[in-house]
Design an enzyme around this catalytic site. Structure first.
Site, mmCIF file in Angstrom:
data_model
loop_
_atom_site.group_PDB
_atom_site.id
_atom_site.type_symbol
_atom_site.label_atom_id
_atom_site.label_comp_id
_atom_site.label_asym_id
_atom_site.label_seq_id
_atom_site.Cartn_x
_atom_site.Cartn_y
_atom_site.Cartn_z
ATOM 1 N N ASP A 1 0.827 -1.205 0.000
ATOM 2 C CA ASP A 1 0.000 0.000 0.000
ATOM 3 C C ASP A 1 0.866 1.263 0.000
ATOM 4 O OD1 ASP A 1 -2.375 1.367 0.021
ATOM 5 O OD2 ASP A 1 -2.865 0.960 2.114
ATOM 6 N N ASN B 1 -10.183 -2.774 -6.946
ATOM 7 C CA ASN B 1 -9.362 -1.770 -7.638
ATOM 8 C C ASN B 1 -9.927 -1.344 -8.999
ATOM 9 O OD1 ASN B 1 -6.102 -2.961 -6.401
ATOM 10 N ND2 ASN B 1 -7.525 -1.463 -5.526
#
Ligand code: V07
Length: 258
Positions: A33, A81
């Site tokens: 991340d 995503n």
């Protein structure tokens, strides 16, 4: 005198030497991340962060492989995503192609095998081809497995496993009385990683302390390490520190202290 590079390397070496070589986690999973935030902090487009993130994948793969890690699972793209801006998604879908062209020969020289888990059928054709080629060209490598979670979501994985079990029961390939944890695990995508299906250590970079639909079944007994470092800044030294945290914990699997 030491040059800066030698100084950095000797410090890195010290971190590495602090580790117990007998207790290196077999399977490390990483939620990579902070790529977008890393770029935005530098007033750069988010995709520059993803590109830098890919460079870090290569460096960390080599570091993990050199330590004797058996499986490195990296969350490259989640089923959620797709909600990102279309340009960013298009860029991300090109990264396996770039990765394949740049890094696969080096992975082969490190004896690293590429594996992918997730729904590949929804990926653009060029991405599917790159993934297929990476898997195909590294299939005889029997060192570490570099396992990309690509268009992966853990709840879907569990639902799909359940459907397959229901079909096998209906077709009398399996009796309901046989279903237990061990059998269930065989129906999950992580069975490809046998005998290292479950991560010993899960690392999430960039300060968030969530699991976000990643390996929900498999992390039942994993040690969780959350680090503030953005993935594009993550160095082998950070990996050694996070493994040291793992080694300093006392894993009990529900039992009592040895
Ligand atoms: C992606 C780079 C790493 C940071 C996190 C997001 C962006 C490597 C791959 C990859 C996947 C499959 C494969 C070969 C390489 C990748 C995506 C994003 C979608 F067979 N990095 N990386 N795939 N990022």
């Amino acid at each position: 005198m030491f040059s800066n590079k030698e100084k950095k390397n000797s410090q890195e070496q010290l971190e590495k030497e602090a580790l117990d070589p007998q207790r290196i986690p077999n399977h490390i999973a990483v939620i990579m991340d902070g790529n977008g935030r890393w770029a935005q902090k530098r007033h750069l487009p988010r995709v520059v962060g993803h590109k830098q993130g890919m460079e870090v994948v290569e460096v960390i793969t080599k570091a993990a492989s050199n330590l004797g890690v058996k499986v490195l699972t990296l969350y490259a793209f989640s089923t959620e995503n797709w909600k990102r801006p279309v340009d960013e998604v298009n860029y991300l879908m090109d990264l396996p192609v770039k990765f394949f062209n740049r890094f696969v020969p080096e992975l082969i020289s490190h004896n690293v095998q590429v594996n992918v888990m997730g729904d590949e059928s929804k990926l653009p054709k060029k991405t599917q081809v790159a993934v297929h080629n990476a898997i195909e060209q590294t299939k005889s490598c029997d060192g570490m497995i570099l396992n990309f979670a690509l268009n992966y979501g853990s709840r879907t994985e569990i639902v799909e496993a359940t459907k397959k079990i229901a079909r096998d029961v209906k077709d009398e390939q399996l009796d309901e009385s046989q279903i237990n944890d061990e059998i269930f695990a065989k129906y999950l995508m992580s069975e490809q990683l046998h005998p290292y299906n479950d991560p010993d250590l899960l690392i999430r970079t960039s300060g968030e302390q969530r699991i976000s639909n990643f390996l929900l079944w498999q992390i039942a007994y994993s040690e969780l390490v959350f680090t503030e470092v953005y993935w594009p800044d993550y160095k082998p030294q950070n990996l050694y520190e996070d493994i040291l945290k793992f080694q300093q914990r006392n894993r009990r699997f529900g039992g009592i202290k040895a």
